[in-house]
Design an enzyme around this catalytic site. Structure first.
Site, short mmCIF file in Angstrom:
data_model
loop_
_atom_site.label_atom_id
_atom_site.label_comp_id
_atom_site.label_asym_id
_atom_site.label_seq_id
_atom_site.Cartn_x
_atom_site.Cartn_y
_atom_site.Cartn_z
N THR A 32 1.03 4.00 -2.80
CA THR A 32 0.51 5.60 -2.70
C THR A 32 1.31 6.57 -3.35
O THR A 32 1.47 7.54 -3.53
CB THR A 32 0.80 5.61 -1.37
N LEU A 33 3.19 6.14 -3.12
CA LEU A 33 4.04 7.12 -3.02
C LEU A 33 3.97 7.25 -5.50
O LEU A 33 3.68 7.85 -5.64
CB LEU A 33 5.30 6.51 -3.40
N VAL A 50 1.16 -1.16 0.15
CA VAL A 50 -0.16 0.02 0.13
C VAL A 50 1.25 1.12 0.25
O VAL A 50 0.49 2.03 -1.00
CB VAL A 50 -1.25 0.06 1.53
N TYR A 51 2.15 1.21 0.41
CA TYR A 51 2.58 2.34 1.16
C TYR A 51 3.54 2.78 -0.23
O TYR A 51 3.11 3.39 -0.98
CB TYR A 51 3.98 2.26 1.79
N ALA A 52 3.72 1.67 -1.32
CA ALA A 52 4.48 1.70 -2.22
C ALA A 52 3.78 2.12 -3.43
O ALA A 52 3.95 3.55 -4.33
CB ALA A 52 5.51 0.61 -2.81
#
Length: 269
Positions: A167-168, A163-165
């Site tokens: 969003t970026l 999820v973090y990757a």
């Protein structure tokens, strides 16, 4: 959302709004803009730190806005400010990490991460870009990270952070597309992609990266502002050879341009 105004409108100079300004990268951006004579709208969850920053910079106008960008209420209230104030610079820096495999990521944390790193920047950019275009000037700078380019990595690369990757990567692609939309309008849109930076970002999530080589927040800001001067849409302060990024963009466009309405032969065998 709550806010404190030292001045209703900036008295002199230019105006910058920085999210996630209570520490780390956001605070370093706010410090640099204050040193350059900008009046500021500083945004974060911790009012005490925002007030400390304002008290330390009596030489410029500082408006503090305590807002939680993981909530729609906080996002909408700040978007209204972005639409109403004559912003010269908008820095979308607020973030959370929540590194963990998707199956282990609690739903509320997934929602928080997407709200802070996708929904909030999208809504703030949407609110600010129209007025900037009408004024014929303005800069939007998003803070993403080199993890945006880590999607092809195999399972040996840890920790997993789908999820973090994602969003970026959204921030990078949206920045590139928006930069093309506003071309020749006087508005600049860019995204800065650091590697690991020496801030509270990881320690606040219980991660100890003290043994990992890290860039200072001040160097990151220097790189970001120099990247804007160089006309870079994707700014990577820790990448010495910018041709590496150009190769990524060239490959992206080659794949995009290589599509056809006919089914590829590898799927017809």
């Amino acid at each position: 959302m709550s806010e404190t105004r030292r001045e209703e409108t900036p008295a002199t100079g230019k105006l910058a709004l920085v999210t996630g300004a209570t520490s780390g990268i956001g605070k370093a951006f706010a410090e640099r803009f204050a040193a350059d004579g900008y009046d500021l709208i500083v945004v974060g969850r911790r009012r005490d730190r925002l007030e400390e920053f304002a008290a330390a910079h009596p030489e410029v106008g500082v408006r503090t806005v305590a807002a939680d960008l993981s909530t729609e209420e906080g996002i909408d209230a700040l978007a209204a400010i972005c639409a109403a104030e004559p912003l010269d610079v908008l820095v979308n820096n607020a973030g959370v990490s929540h590194y963990m495999p998707l199956a282990d990521l609690p739903a509320d944390r997934a929602r928080e991460l997407v709200n802070v790193k996708v929904l909030a920047p999208t809504q703030l950019m949407r609110a600010a870009v129209g007025p900037m275009q009408r004024r014929g000037t303005g800069t939007i700078l998003n803070v993403a990270g080199m993890i945006a380019f880590s999607g092809p990595a195999d399972k040996s690369v840890m920790p997993r952070r789908a999820v973090y990757a994602g969003t970026l990567a959204h921030l990078v692609a949206m920045t590139q597309a928006l930069a093309a939309e506003v071309e020749d309008s006087g508005v600049t849109v860019a995204v800065v992609c650091p590697g690991v930076v020496a801030t509270e970002f990881h320690s606040s999530q219980g991660m100890d990266l003290s043994a990992v080589p890290r860039m200072s927040a001040e160097d990151l800001v220097t790189g970001a502002l120099r990247g804007l001067e160089l006309g870079e849409t994707v700014i990577a302060p820790g990448v010495e050879d910018y041709r590496l990024l150009r190769n990524v963009f060239t490959a992206d466009l080659a794949a995009f341009g290589g599509q056809s309405p006919a089914l590829a032969t590898r799927y017809t065998a």
